[in-house]
Design a protein around this motif. Structure first.
Motif, mmCIF file in Angstrom:
data_model
loop_
_atom_site.group_PDB
_atom_site.id
_atom_site.type_symbol
_atom_site.label_atom_id
_atom_site.label_comp_id
_atom_site.label_asym_id
_atom_site.label_seq_id
_atom_site.Cartn_x
_atom_site.Cartn_y
_atom_site.Cartn_z
ATOM 1 N N GLY A 59 -6.436 -62.821 48.951
ATOM 2 C CA GLY A 59 -6.516 -64.247 48.662
ATOM 3 C C GLY A 59 -7.960 -64.656 48.430
ATOM 4 O O GLY A 59 -8.881 -63.919 48.787
ATOM 5 N N VAL A 60 -8.157 -65.827 47.844
ATOM 6 C CA VAL A 60 -9.524 -66.252 47.523
ATOM 7 C C VAL A 60 -10.285 -66.615 48.804
ATOM 8 O O VAL A 60 -9.686 -66.808 49.864
ATOM 9 C CB VAL A 60 -9.555 -67.447 46.539
ATOM 10 C CG1 VAL A 60 -8.890 -67.074 45.221
ATOM 11 C CG2 VAL A 60 -8.919 -68.679 47.136
ATOM 12 N N ASN A 61 -11.588 -66.703 48.656
ATOM 13 C CA ASN A 61 -12.478 -67.065 49.759
ATOM 14 C C ASN A 61 -12.051 -68.366 50.431
ATOM 15 O O ASN A 61 -11.773 -69.341 49.739
ATOM 16 C CB ASN A 61 -13.876 -67.286 49.189
ATOM 17 C CG ASN A 61 -14.850 -66.317 49.776
ATOM 18 O OD1 ASN A 61 -14.473 -65.456 50.590
ATOM 19 N ND2 ASN A 61 -16.103 -66.432 49.392
ATOM 20 N N THR A 94 -1.632 -71.711 54.389
ATOM 21 C CA THR A 94 -2.428 -72.168 55.530
ATOM 22 C C THR A 94 -2.787 -73.648 55.443
ATOM 23 O O THR A 94 -2.584 -74.288 54.408
ATOM 24 C CB THR A 94 -3.763 -71.393 55.601
ATOM 25 O OG1 THR A 94 -4.487 -71.640 54.397
ATOM 26 C CG2 THR A 94 -3.530 -69.900 55.760
ATOM 27 N N LYS A 95 -3.317 -74.158 56.530
ATOM 28 C CA LYS A 95 -3.925 -75.500 56.614
ATOM 29 C C LYS A 95 -2.938 -76.624 56.323
ATOM 30 O O LYS A 95 -3.300 -77.624 55.711
ATOM 31 C CB LYS A 95 -5.144 -75.587 55.689
ATOM 32 C CG LYS A 95 -6.111 -74.425 55.901
ATOM 33 C CD LYS A 95 -7.394 -74.579 55.137
ATOM 34 C CE LYS A 95 -8.165 -73.270 55.111
ATOM 35 N NZ LYS A 95 -9.422 -73.348 54.416
ATOM 36 N N LEU A 96 -1.704 -76.417 56.739
ATOM 37 C CA LEU A 96 -0.732 -77.493 56.542
ATOM 38 C C LEU A 96 -0.802 -78.528 57.662
ATOM 39 O O LEU A 96 -0.054 -79.495 57.663
ATOM 40 C CB LEU A 96 0.684 -76.926 56.420
ATOM 41 C CG LEU A 96 0.982 -76.331 55.043
ATOM 42 C CD1 LEU A 96 2.450 -75.989 54.913
ATOM 43 C CD2 LEU A 96 0.568 -77.259 53.914
ATOM 44 N N ASP A 97 -1.678 -78.322 58.617
ATOM 45 C CA ASP A 97 -1.894 -79.318 59.669
ATOM 46 C C ASP A 97 -2.806 -80.413 59.102
ATOM 47 O O ASP A 97 -3.558 -80.196 58.162
ATOM 48 C CB ASP A 97 -2.591 -78.649 60.871
ATOM 49 C CG ASP A 97 -3.783 -77.784 60.446
ATOM 50 O OD1 ASP A 97 -3.575 -76.870 59.626
ATOM 51 O OD2 ASP A 97 -4.904 -78.049 60.913
ATOM 52 N N GLY A 98 -2.691 -81.560 59.721
ATOM 53 C CA GLY A 98 -3.681 -82.595 59.397
ATOM 54 C C GLY A 98 -3.471 -83.332 58.100
ATOM 55 O O GLY A 98 -3.137 -84.501 58.102
ATOM 56 N N MET A 136 -0.855 -73.661 60.792
ATOM 57 C CA MET A 136 -0.830 -75.062 61.219
ATOM 58 C C MET A 136 -2.031 -75.420 62.081
ATOM 59 O O MET A 136 -1.966 -76.346 62.881
ATOM 60 C CB MET A 136 0.461 -75.348 62.002
ATOM 61 C CG MET A 136 1.749 -75.161 61.226
ATOM 62 S SD MET A 136 1.977 -76.318 59.856
ATOM 63 C CE MET A 136 1.924 -77.882 60.690
ATOM 64 N N GLY A 137 -3.132 -74.682 61.942
ATOM 65 C CA GLY A 137 -4.314 -74.977 62.742
ATOM 66 C C GLY A 137 -5.185 -73.744 62.866
ATOM 67 O O GLY A 137 -4.826 -72.668 62.386
ATOM 68 N N GLU A 138 -6.327 -73.903 63.498
ATOM 69 C CA GLU A 138 -7.281 -72.804 63.577
ATOM 70 C C GLU A 138 -7.057 -71.896 64.780
ATOM 71 O O GLU A 138 -7.622 -70.812 64.850
ATOM 72 C CB GLU A 138 -8.711 -73.378 63.616
ATOM 73 C CG GLU A 138 -9.064 -74.126 62.339
ATOM 74 C CD GLU A 138 -10.490 -74.646 62.353
ATOM 75 O OE1 GLU A 138 -11.379 -73.905 61.920
ATOM 76 O OE2 GLU A 138 -10.696 -75.789 62.802
HETATM 77 N N1 LIG Z 1 -6.897 -76.458 59.926
HETATM 78 C C1 LIG Z 1 -6.712 -75.178 59.631
HETATM 79 N N2 LIG Z 1 -7.777 -74.412 59.358
HETATM 80 C C2 LIG Z 1 -7.565 -73.112 59.044
HETATM 81 C C3 LIG Z 1 -6.272 -72.546 59.011
HETATM 82 N N3 LIG Z 1 -6.410 -71.236 58.667
HETATM 83 C C4 LIG Z 1 -7.735 -71.024 58.504
HETATM 84 N N4 LIG Z 1 -8.443 -72.132 58.725
HETATM 85 C C5 LIG Z 1 -9.892 -72.349 58.627
HETATM 86 O O1 LIG Z 1 -10.298 -72.139 57.281
HETATM 87 C C6 LIG Z 1 -11.599 -71.576 57.232
HETATM 88 C C7 LIG Z 1 -11.589 -70.309 56.389
HETATM 89 O O2 LIG Z 1 -10.807 -69.357 57.060
HETATM 90 P P1 LIG Z 1 -11.047 -67.784 56.942
HETATM 91 O O3 LIG Z 1 -9.985 -67.121 57.737
HETATM 92 O O4 LIG Z 1 -12.438 -67.426 57.224
HETATM 93 O O5 LIG Z 1 -10.771 -67.596 55.368
HETATM 94 P P2 LIG Z 1 -10.972 -66.279 54.463
HETATM 95 O O6 LIG Z 1 -12.239 -66.481 53.688
HETATM 96 O O7 LIG Z 1 -9.776 -66.253 53.543
HETATM 97 O O8 LIG Z 1 -11.004 -65.105 55.364
HETATM 98 C C8 LIG Z 1 -12.015 -71.352 58.670
HETATM 99 O O9 LIG Z 1 -12.822 -72.415 59.079
HETATM 100 C C9 LIG Z 1 -10.690 -71.351 59.436
HETATM 101 O O10 LIG Z 1 -10.838 -71.765 60.765
HETATM 102 C C10 LIG Z 1 -5.142 -73.403 59.305
HETATM 103 O O11 LIG Z 1 -3.968 -73.021 59.270
HETATM 104 N N5 LIG Z 1 -5.432 -74.702 59.604
#
Ligand SMILES: Nc1nc2c(ncn2[C@@H]2O[C@H](COP(=O)(O)OP(=O)(O)O)[C@@H](O)[C@H]2O)c(=O)[nH]1
Ligand SMILES: [Mg+2]
Length: 300
Positions: free
Chosen positions: A105-107, A251-255, A278-280
């Motif tokens: 997946g992308v950055n 990811t990041k479906l919270d908030g 749903m969160g970190e």
């Molecule tokens: N709110 C929220 N933040 C997330 C979630 N998954 C990852 N993050 C945040 O997104 C940012 C990038 O995540 P990371 O795992 O480093 O992404 P990567 O570059 O694909 O490895 C970090 O600050 C994580 O804490 C999620 O489900 N919810």
């Protein structure tokens, strides 16, 4: 804690936008083309995506045009239509020892975080897990992953910064075998600046893994940020052209109010959504369940 309760709040903005529009339709006489067009627009604004919004309003047109329906009746139609293009994840079965999962997946999509959460999940299920740091681009990326490996008490294999990601993946699988691991999770880089290079690098990881065992990797999961809208779907299509994706993690479906993006992803790509972030925190990864999801979106 089911997806329903978490998603209910996460999806509340999306749901309210849809319900707000429905209040203008339901109980106000017969459903008209104009009302349906308004609803379609509202769904697109709620990040349901053009394709899914079209499918949903089309179903409503077929079943409700010219009729006087209550809000509940309309919601029921939307709910069953959405269920048609969503898939429940297939059951997870270990296909080898170890079972190898390549995570791409992308950055910033959430790959590393998701791997940490997955490692914890599988460990709690009694599996021995290996994490491979095949994002070798920055030392910080490996350190971040090591923190997750410690948290989830997983085995961890990494090489020096800048080393060959394919070699890391290969070595991790050898070590996983030697240490009796059940599952290998391979983290990868996602730099967008050079897409062709990224695809080549990932293709090499797959090629090298297959030299060790033709069945490797058993799964290739794409992690996508549920907040990036249509862009996300285009990314997923590009990845899916190059790699046979076996599942998606959203990811990041919270908030935020982008919960509708799941519908747009599912209607555009025929790849099962397996997990929802749903969160970190380490426990904030929920198995996707279409029934719970559509309830969260279309039930008041
Ligand atoms: N709110 C929220 N933040 C997330 C979630 N998954 C990852 N993050 C945040 O997104 C940012 C990038 O995540 P990371 O795992 O480093 O992404 P990567 O570059 O694909 O490895 C970090 O600050 C994580 O804490 C999620 O489900 N919810
Ligand atoms: Mg990462």
């Amino acid at each position: 804690m089911g997806l329903f309760s978490v998603i209910k709040s996460g999806l509340s903005k999306t749901r309210n936008a849809i319900l707000g529009e429905l209040k203008g339709i339901a109980g106000k006489g017969k459903v008209s083309d104009e009302m349906l067009e308004d609803l379609e627009e509202r769904l697109i604004k709620a990040d349901v995506g053009t394709e899914a919004a079209f499918l949903l309003t089309d179903a409503l047109r077929e079943q409700a045009l010219g009729k006087s329906l209550s809000q509940d009746e309309i919601l029921d139609i939307l709910r069953s239509e959405a269920e048609l293009f969503l898939m429940d994840p297939p059951p997870f079965v270990l296909k080898g020892k170890p079972h190898v999962i390549l995570v791409i997946g992308v950055n910033g999509a959430g790959k590393t975080t998701t791997i940490g959460k997955l490692a914890k999940h599988y460990k709690d299920q009694g599996h021995k897990v290996m994490i491979a740091a095949a994002d070798t681009f920055r030392a910080a990326a490996m350190e971040q992953l090591e923190v997750w490996a410690n948290r989830s008490e997983a085995e961890f294999v990494h090489h020096a910064e800048g080393s060959d990601p394919a070699a890391v993946a290969f070595d991790a699988c050898v070590a996983a075998k030697a240490r009796g691991c059940d599952i290998v999770l391979i983290d990868t880089a996602g730099r967008l600046q050079n897409k062709d290079y990224l695809m080549e690098e990932l293709a090499k990881v797959v090629r090298v893994l297959k030299k060790q065992d033709a069945a490797y990797p058993h799964d290739i999961w794409l992690v996508i940020d549920g907040n990036t809208g249509q862009n996300t779907i285009n990314q997923a299509k590009i990845f899916n052209q190059s790699f046979p994706l076996t599942g998606l993690v959203v990811t990041k479906l919270d908030g935020t109010a982008r919960g509708g993006s799941i519908l747009s992803i599912a209607s555009s790509l025929k790849i099962p959504i397996l997990w929802v972030g749903m969160g970190e925190r380490i426990d904030q990864l929920v198995p996707f369940n279409k029934g719970e999801y559509v309830d969260g979106l279309f039930k008041e």
